[in-house]
Design a protein around this motif. Sequence first.
Motif, short mmCIF file in Angstrom:
data_model
loop_
_atom_site.label_atom_id
_atom_site.label_comp_id
_atom_site.label_asym_id
_atom_site.label_seq_id
_atom_site.Cartn_x
_atom_site.Cartn_y
_atom_site.Cartn_z
N ARG A 251 0.87 -1.17 0.00
CA ARG A 251 0.00 0.00 0.00
C ARG A 251 0.91 1.22 0.00
NH1 ARG A 251 -5.40 -1.81 0.19
NH2 ARG A 251 -4.86 -3.20 -1.50
N TRP A 258 0.46 18.90 0.50
CA TRP A 258 -0.47 18.98 -0.64
C TRP A 258 -1.63 18.01 -0.49
CZ3 TRP A 258 0.12 23.21 -3.09
CH2 TRP A 258 1.39 23.78 -3.19
N GLN A 260 -3.64 17.83 1.60
CA GLN A 260 -4.81 18.51 2.15
C GLN A 260 -5.96 18.53 1.15
OE1 GLN A 260 -5.98 19.74 5.09
NE2 GLN A 260 -5.19 21.79 5.19
N MET A 261 -5.62 18.62 -0.14
CA MET A 261 -6.69 18.76 -1.13
C MET A 261 -7.06 17.43 -1.75
SD MET A 261 -6.43 22.10 -3.35
CE MET A 261 -5.42 23.44 -2.78
N ARG A 262 -8.35 17.22 -1.87
CA ARG A 262 -8.88 15.97 -2.39
C ARG A 262 -8.39 15.71 -3.81
NH1 ARG A 262 -14.67 15.30 -4.34
NH2 ARG A 262 -14.83 13.07 -4.69
N ALA A 264 -5.64 16.65 -5.26
CA ALA A 264 -4.24 16.23 -5.26
C ALA A 264 -4.11 14.79 -4.78
CB ALA A 264 -3.42 17.16 -4.39
N ARG A 265 -4.92 14.43 -3.77
CA ARG A 265 -4.88 13.06 -3.27
C ARG A 265 -5.31 12.09 -4.35
NH1 ARG A 265 -7.43 15.11 1.32
NH2 ARG A 265 -9.46 14.28 0.76
N ARG A 266 -6.37 12.46 -5.06
CA ARG A 266 -6.92 11.52 -6.04
C ARG A 266 -6.04 11.41 -7.28
NH1 ARG A 266 -13.00 11.76 -7.25
NH2 ARG A 266 -12.61 13.90 -7.80
N ARG A 267 -5.33 12.52 -7.58
CA ARG A 267 -4.53 12.52 -8.79
C ARG A 267 -3.35 11.57 -8.67
NH1 ARG A 267 -4.61 17.80 -9.49
NH2 ARG A 267 -2.63 18.29 -8.57
N ALA A 269 -1.57 8.20 -7.69
CA ALA A 269 -2.10 6.84 -7.60
C ALA A 269 -1.77 6.25 -6.23
CB ALA A 269 -1.53 5.99 -8.71
N ASP A 271 -2.63 5.20 -2.16
CA ASP A 271 -3.78 4.67 -1.43
C ASP A 271 -4.23 5.63 -0.35
OD1 ASP A 271 -3.97 2.01 -2.70
OD2 ASP A 271 -1.92 1.86 -1.97
N GLY A 273 -3.20 9.66 1.70
CA GLY A 273 -2.35 10.83 1.84
C GLY A 273 -2.29 11.25 3.31
N ASP B 12 -13.31 7.02 -1.95
CA ASP B 12 -12.68 8.12 -2.65
C ASP B 12 -11.18 7.90 -2.81
OD1 ASP B 12 -13.01 10.61 -3.87
OD2 ASP B 12 -12.19 11.64 -2.13
N GLU B 13 -10.57 7.23 -1.84
CA GLU B 13 -9.12 7.15 -1.84
C GLU B 13 -8.58 5.88 -2.48
OE1 GLU B 13 -7.60 8.16 2.02
OE2 GLU B 13 -8.11 10.27 1.74
N THR B 14 -9.45 5.09 -3.07
CA THR B 14 -8.91 3.93 -3.78
C THR B 14 -9.44 3.96 -5.20
OG1 THR B 14 -8.78 1.53 -3.90
CG2 THR B 14 -10.82 2.43 -3.01
N ASN B 15 -8.62 3.44 -6.13
CA ASN B 15 -9.19 3.30 -7.47
C ASN B 15 -9.36 1.83 -7.82
OD1 ASN B 15 -6.42 3.08 -7.57
ND2 ASN B 15 -6.17 5.06 -8.58
N LYS B 16 -9.34 0.99 -6.79
CA LYS B 16 -9.54 -0.43 -7.02
C LYS B 16 -11.02 -0.78 -6.81
CE LYS B 16 -4.82 -1.34 -5.52
NZ LYS B 16 -4.41 -0.14 -4.77
N GLU B 84 -15.60 21.68 -0.68
CA GLU B 84 -14.31 21.39 -0.06
C GLU B 84 -13.64 22.67 0.44
OE1 GLU B 84 -11.53 19.37 -2.59
OE2 GLU B 84 -10.04 19.20 -0.99
N LEU B 88 -12.48 23.50 4.34
CA LEU B 88 -11.08 23.72 4.71
C LEU B 88 -10.81 25.08 5.34
CD1 LEU B 88 -9.27 22.12 1.63
CD2 LEU B 88 -9.47 21.16 3.91
N ARG B 419 -10.36 15.86 -9.68
CA ARG B 419 -9.06 15.24 -9.76
C ARG B 419 -8.00 16.18 -10.32
NH1 ARG B 419 -6.54 12.10 -13.43
NH2 ARG B 419 -5.13 10.57 -12.54
N SER B 421 -8.02 19.53 -9.89
CA SER B 421 -7.97 20.82 -9.25
C SER B 421 -6.50 21.14 -9.04
CB SER B 421 -8.70 20.78 -7.92
OG SER B 421 -8.08 19.86 -7.07
N ASP B 449 -1.22 13.13 -17.48
CA ASP B 449 -0.99 13.86 -16.24
C ASP B 449 0.33 14.63 -16.31
OD1 ASP B 449 -3.36 13.04 -15.27
OD2 ASP B 449 -2.58 11.84 -13.62
#
Lengths: 342, 526
Positions: A251, A258, A260-262, A264-267, A269, A271, A273, B12-16, B84, B88, B419, B421, B449
Amino acid sequence: MERLLTFDGKGIYCPRADVHIDPWEKVPKALITHGHSDHARWGMGAYLCTHESVPILQHRLGKTNRIQGIAFGENLFINGVKFSFHPAGHVIGSAQIRVEYKDEIWVVSGDYKLANDGISKAFEPVKCHTFITESTFGLPVYKWQNQTAIFDKVNTWWRKNQAEGRVSVITAYSLGKAQRLINGLDPSIGKIYTHGAIENTNSILREHNHFIQDTQFATASYNFKDYQGNMVVCPPSAANSNWVKKFKDFRLGIASGWMQMRGARRRRAADIGFILSDHADWNGLNTAIEATGANEIYVTHGFSRIYSQYLREQGYDAKIVETAFEGERLDSTEEEKIDQTT
Amino acid sequence: MKHFAQLFRQVDETNKTNEKVAALIAYFEKASDEDKLWTIALFSHRRPKRTVNTTLLRTWASEISGIPAWLFEESYHIVGDLAETISLVLPLPTKQSVLSLNEWILSIMNLKDKEEHEKRSFIIEAWNSLETAERFLFNKLITGGFRIGISQKLMSRALARYLKKEENEIAHRLMGDWSPTTTTFSDLLLNEHISADISRPYPFYLAYALETEPATLGSTQNWAAEWKWDGIRSQCIKRDNEVFIWSRGEDLITNRFPELIEMAQRLPDGVAIDGEILAVKEGTLLGFQALQKRIGRKTVGKKLLQDNPVIIRAYDLMEYEGKDIRELSYLKRRGYLKKIVHQMDHFSLILSENVPFSSWAELTNLRKKSRDLGTEGFMLKQLDSPYLSGRKKGDWWKWKVDPYTIDGILIYAQRGHGRRSNLYSDFTFAVWDEDRLVPFTKAYSGLTDAEFKEITAWVKKNTVERFGPVSSVKPMHVFELAFEGIQKSTRHKSGVALRFPRIKRWRKDKPIQEANTLSDLKSLIR
């Protein structure tokens, strides 16, 4: 009238003393705030930094007698200009540089954070008239939790991965963030392995009496069974390379402000942040600036346009300075920085 | 709410896919029926009506955080998501809340007829009792749009495993015009009377693009070809003498198309037709723009009806004589469909004909005519295929013609959302009109990307002027843009409107002088 410090396109320059601070082009004499590669660059005639930073610079720039150390708080006079280094709390050895001549006092903060991370000497506010600040996280959406809460999250995540028979891999800059993170890990969970870039930095710091928890260099001689259930700390670039594949069932976590922002976390790859930064957050920047008592503020790398506008509204004489410093970057790593001077 | 926030974070935090499904199942096992129902609704874009407008939310958030309004807006441009940003900038909460998702939603719905100051104190109290992650979701409940990567397919799979039912049945039950205020968890998913809602559509069968040569599909004997039309994919249902027209996005669009209602009232009872709504006037296909005018208006005036009349080109039949016939073969279903179209003999209901061909080479040749006919290529369908739900590989393929391309120059950039932003990802491109640059399209997708990062770093250094979130940049970079169609437009400066524009590649090899001209662009209009 000429100012005590100017920006001459090569770095921050003191004409009267003829020295640069954190220059990005080759100059004869350089005062260095800290050892990150965008502040301590190769090719200067002579370097002056804190004693704690000397081994770091030697490691990164090669053994040379051109690197000289100075103690925190020690005064150095160059052509009547008084220089001294004060803790910036960013990474081990990091300093703010105070410059005084006649009635004028400037402080170049370099990178800094206010929270005490337990391994860097904690930030000390220094009174001045003009303050040069970074603004990497100079937006009100950046607010850090204390590091104990973050380390709890990291350790909980590690335990969960261990229970599932997986390796935990976390990325962190090899100087500063990595050691801070390692010292926050709970060694009763398992072993801590490191990437070579981090292990080298660790051993240099240990030689100079900095306490860093026991780590093991993740050499080719280990296999998946050795790593299973354990922790691996590596620099961000390693996470995008083939190197990380040897951990097979792992994992990946990223420790960075960074996160902090959703978006950036999602971009990434990754598991998970972990919001852990060696830079001041929004409140930290405001507190630090107020504590200097300065009226004139130069804002560098980061959200400099927005943050300087905010400071002007708060009554400061705030200006933007274009520099080549990068701070903690969202989309590049220590090893692969884009040269912003071009 | 904590439980829901935990689910959201996990998903949200997994792409599996497997992990998303597992997280959903674990959530369903613990959540109350009300919470489950709302979760399903929210993730399928069914949200409560907005009771507080976003201007007020912005104002209150800036006030509470002690930051000026402009700074809030700048932060919003960078974060790329309003809910969001608010979550914050606010100070940390001083209280905790134990309210469930359902309870929060009901309280938000309750605000409907409240005075502004009552709304304000409710919202501020809520913000002060929720953690950052919960706050974000609370804000989303008001502002809407949970883009979280849970497709209908994924939700159906999780529910099917949790309830030990067939995925297809769940997918069907989730379709249509329901909301947690009009149904219950058991009515929606467990009770026998699935047909209680007579408007309920079937899930659409969606095809993947054919990436190989059609010869790889084997003998032409097993395949049918239909032209692929560019309109609104829709489902026209008649049950109990009532007509319902659904779009692919599961919007009920019946009232937009009075002429189709008129036609469908003559359909035999108990049918569901899958077809494409197209604007056709006196036998001539009008472009997609004509159709867009029809989608945009809730009330359809006489003139609009006269200028932009629509028809349905029928592809398939899912229900016949009140029975679900999706299990039958394509050939059999089309047999019934042909019979209906023939008996109806109505100018608003046309069969999507099978294009006869005896070899793949012949069909490849025919495909070259696609653009002249106003189509996008072919749909290839296996003759014995059932009507499946969702996007599936194997039985149906779309075989589109190559897009148009033009080389444009980047002139404006804006930061993206979600994604993307914090990256510049919304771009405006221009072509030459003599020595002037005329903007002609925006495009959002198509770069990797790494390329987004590179162009973002460049935009930051080369911004000439800022207009709110938009930066104008030095004209320096040429991009090859691909699009599916082009039409004249009076609404656009360039005089043209493009269909599905996207970036094909970054032409680093091309100087801006070699980009295309407005007349190159206009010459593509047919």
